[in-house]
Design a protein around this motif. Structure first.
Motif, PDB file in Angstrom:
ATOM      1  N   MET A   1       1.146  -1.438  -0.060  1.00 32.71           N
ATOM      2  CA  MET A   1      -0.071  -0.027  -0.161  1.00 32.71           C
ATOM      3  C   MET A   1       1.298   1.747  -0.153  1.00 32.71           C
ATOM      4  SD  MET A   1      -3.286   1.151   2.455  1.00 32.71           S
ATOM      5  CE  MET A   1      -3.426   2.627   3.118  1.00 32.71           C
ATOM      6  N   ILE A   2       0.487   2.263  -0.912  1.00 35.47           N
ATOM      7  CA  ILE A   2       1.161   3.366  -1.077  1.00 35.47           C
ATOM      8  C   ILE A   2       0.801   4.212   0.282  1.00 35.47           C
ATOM      9  CG2 ILE A   2       1.751   5.311  -2.319  1.00 35.47           C
ATOM     10  CD1 ILE A   2       1.156   3.533  -4.661  1.00 35.47           C
ATOM     11  N   GLU A   3       1.536   4.909   0.524  1.00 39.81           N
ATOM     12  CA  GLU A   3       1.666   5.808   2.229  1.00 39.81           C
ATOM     13  C   GLU A   3       1.886   6.826   1.349  1.00 39.81           C
ATOM     14  OE1 GLU A   3       0.440   5.038   5.177  1.00 39.81           O
ATOM     15  OE2 GLU A   3       1.144   3.017   4.305  1.00 39.81           O
ATOM     16  N   PRO A   4       0.283   8.343   2.341  1.00 42.43           N
ATOM     17  CA  PRO A   4       0.271   9.696   1.782  1.00 42.43           C
ATOM     18  C   PRO A   4       1.677  10.267   1.470  1.00 42.43           C
ATOM     19  CG  PRO A   4      -1.658   8.883   3.475  1.00 42.43           C
ATOM     20  CD  PRO A   4       0.006   8.097   3.332  1.00 42.43           C
ATOM     21  N   THR A   5       2.675  10.258   2.195  1.00 43.79           N
ATOM     22  CA  THR A   5       3.822  10.358   2.300  1.00 43.79           C
ATOM     23  C   THR A   5       4.974   9.934   1.361  1.00 43.79           C
ATOM     24  OG1 THR A   5       4.821   8.778   4.474  1.00 43.79           O
ATOM     25  CG2 THR A   5       3.792  10.954   4.960  1.00 43.79           C
ATOM     26  N   ASP A   6       4.287   8.655  -0.062  1.00 44.72           N
ATOM     27  CA  ASP A   6       4.947   8.607  -0.748  1.00 44.72           C
ATOM     28  C   ASP A   6       4.804   9.176  -2.241  1.00 44.72           C
ATOM     29  OD1 ASP A   6       6.195   6.392   1.227  1.00 44.72           O
ATOM     30  OD2 ASP A   6       4.517   4.529   0.282  1.00 44.72           O
ATOM     31  N   GLU A  44       0.103   5.372 -13.122  1.00 42.29           N
ATOM     32  CA  GLU A  44       1.369   4.134 -13.050  1.00 42.29           C
ATOM     33  C   GLU A  44       1.642   3.481 -12.215  1.00 42.29           C
ATOM     34  OE1 GLU A  44       4.512   6.295 -14.603  1.00 42.29           O
ATOM     35  OE2 GLU A  44       4.053   6.888 -16.087  1.00 42.29           O
ATOM     36  N   LYS A  45       0.673   3.777 -11.092  1.00 44.75           N
ATOM     37  CA  LYS A  45       0.804   3.767  -9.748  1.00 44.75           C
ATOM     38  C   LYS A  45      -0.966   2.507  -9.452  1.00 44.75           C
ATOM     39  CE  LYS A  45       3.982   6.883  -7.754  1.00 44.75           C
ATOM     40  NZ  LYS A  45       4.049   8.912  -7.010  1.00 44.75           N
ATOM     41  N   GLN A  46      -1.770   2.671 -10.503  1.00 44.03           N
ATOM     42  CA  GLN A  46      -3.045   2.479 -10.952  1.00 44.03           C
ATOM     43  C   GLN A  46      -4.026   2.975  -9.702  1.00 44.03           C
ATOM     44  OE1 GLN A  46      -1.688  -2.054 -10.643  1.00 44.03           O
ATOM     45  NE2 GLN A  46      -0.989  -1.720 -12.389  1.00 44.03           N
ATOM     46  N   LEU A  47      -3.509   4.235  -9.146  1.00 42.51           N
ATOM     47  CA  LEU A  47      -4.355   4.739  -8.174  1.00 42.51           C
ATOM     48  C   LEU A  47      -5.478   5.525  -9.202  1.00 42.51           C
ATOM     49  CD1 LEU A  47      -1.884   6.584  -6.030  1.00 42.51           C
ATOM     50  CD2 LEU A  47      -3.085   4.027  -5.435  1.00 42.51           C
ATOM     51  N   ILE A  48      -5.373   5.785 -10.101  1.00 38.02           N
ATOM     52  CA  ILE A  48      -6.310   6.625 -10.811  1.00 38.02           C
ATOM     53  C   ILE A  48      -6.296   6.653 -12.106  1.00 38.02           C
ATOM     54  CG2 ILE A  48      -6.199   9.138  -9.170  1.00 38.02           C
ATOM     55  CD1 ILE A  48      -5.032   9.911 -11.860  1.00 38.02           C
ATOM     56  N   ALA A  66      -7.670   0.133  -6.887  1.00 34.68           N
ATOM     57  CA  ALA A  66      -6.392   0.871  -5.474  1.00 34.68           C
ATOM     58  C   ALA A  66      -6.224   2.023  -5.238  1.00 34.68           C
ATOM     59  CB  ALA A  66      -5.767   0.185  -6.231  1.00 34.68           C
ATOM     60  N   GLY A  67      -7.342   3.041  -5.828  1.00 33.44           N
ATOM     61  CA  GLY A  67      -7.057   4.641  -5.379  1.00 33.44           C
ATOM     62  C   GLY A  67      -7.583   5.118  -3.696  1.00 33.44           C
ATOM     63  N   ARG A  68      -9.077   4.042  -4.239  1.00 37.10           N
ATOM     64  CA  ARG A  68     -10.080   4.675  -3.301  1.00 37.10           C
ATOM     65  C   ARG A  68      -9.153   3.157  -2.075  1.00 37.10           C
ATOM     66  NH1 ARG A  68     -13.322   3.186  -7.628  1.00 37.10           N
ATOM     67  NH2 ARG A  68     -13.778   1.567  -6.649  1.00 37.10           N
ATOM     68  N   LYS A  69      -8.914   2.724  -1.796  1.00 35.95           N
ATOM     69  CA  LYS A  69      -8.288   2.204  -1.005  1.00 35.95           C
ATOM     70  C   LYS A  69      -7.370   2.808  -0.041  1.00 35.95           C
ATOM     71  CE  LYS A  69      -6.164  -2.464   0.882  1.00 35.95           C
ATOM     72  NZ  LYS A  69      -5.218  -4.340   0.459  1.00 35.95           N
ATOM     73  N   HIS A  70      -6.402   3.565  -1.107  1.00 35.50           N
ATOM     74  CA  HIS A  70      -5.178   4.242  -0.620  1.00 35.50           C
ATOM     75  C   HIS A  70      -5.762   5.388   0.210  1.00 35.50           C
ATOM     76  CE1 HIS A  70      -3.177   7.781  -1.203  1.00 35.50           C
ATOM     77  NE2 HIS A  70      -1.889   7.099  -0.894  1.00 35.50           N
ATOM     78  N   SER A  71      -7.244   5.968  -0.613  1.00 37.76           N
ATOM     79  CA  SER A  71      -7.204   7.257   0.063  1.00 37.76           C
ATOM     80  C   SER A  71      -8.246   7.180   0.551  1.00 37.76           C
ATOM     81  CB  SER A  71      -7.377   8.487  -0.904  1.00 37.76           C
ATOM     82  OG  SER A  71      -6.145   8.785  -1.763  1.00 37.76           O
ATOM     83  N   LEU A  72      -9.562   6.500   1.207  1.00 38.15           N
ATOM     84  CA  LEU A  72     -10.896   6.433   1.697  1.00 38.15           C
ATOM     85  C   LEU A  72     -10.516   5.495   3.293  1.00 38.15           C
ATOM     86  CD1 LEU A  72     -13.259   6.211  -1.013  1.00 38.15           C
ATOM     87  CD2 LEU A  72     -12.969   7.947   0.152  1.00 38.15           C
TER      88      LEU A  72
END
Length: 86
Positions: A1-6, A44-48, A66-72
């Protein structure tokens, strides 16, 4: 999982905008085409996902799974729906 700080600041802000709009019921949001490199990096990070918008010089972007999992955050309650403390 990508962290916001990443994420670099602009990518992080785009993710925050998309998450906020998603919470309000918007599945996609329009951004200026000057953010194309940012959108490409997030895709490219498959977030959007994104595509050219209908308005000139615009991009339509949306969160992927993946973007929803990352941000919500699970259990998030929008402030307008929160019950005031008693």
């Amino acid at each position: 999982m990508i962290e916001p700080t990443d994420l670099p600041p602009t990518q992080y802000l785009v993710m925050e905008v998309l998450a906020a709009r998603y919470r309000l019921g918007e599945q996609a949001w329009t951004f200026p085409s000057t953010l194309r490199p940012v959108m490409q990096a997030l895709a490219e990070k498959q977030l959007i996902g994104w595509k050219s918008g209908t308005a000139p010089a615009s991009i339509l972007a949306w969160l992927t799974d993946a973007g929803r999992k990352h941000s919500l955050m699970p259990g998030y309650v929008p402030p307008i729906h929160a019950t005031p403390p008693q």
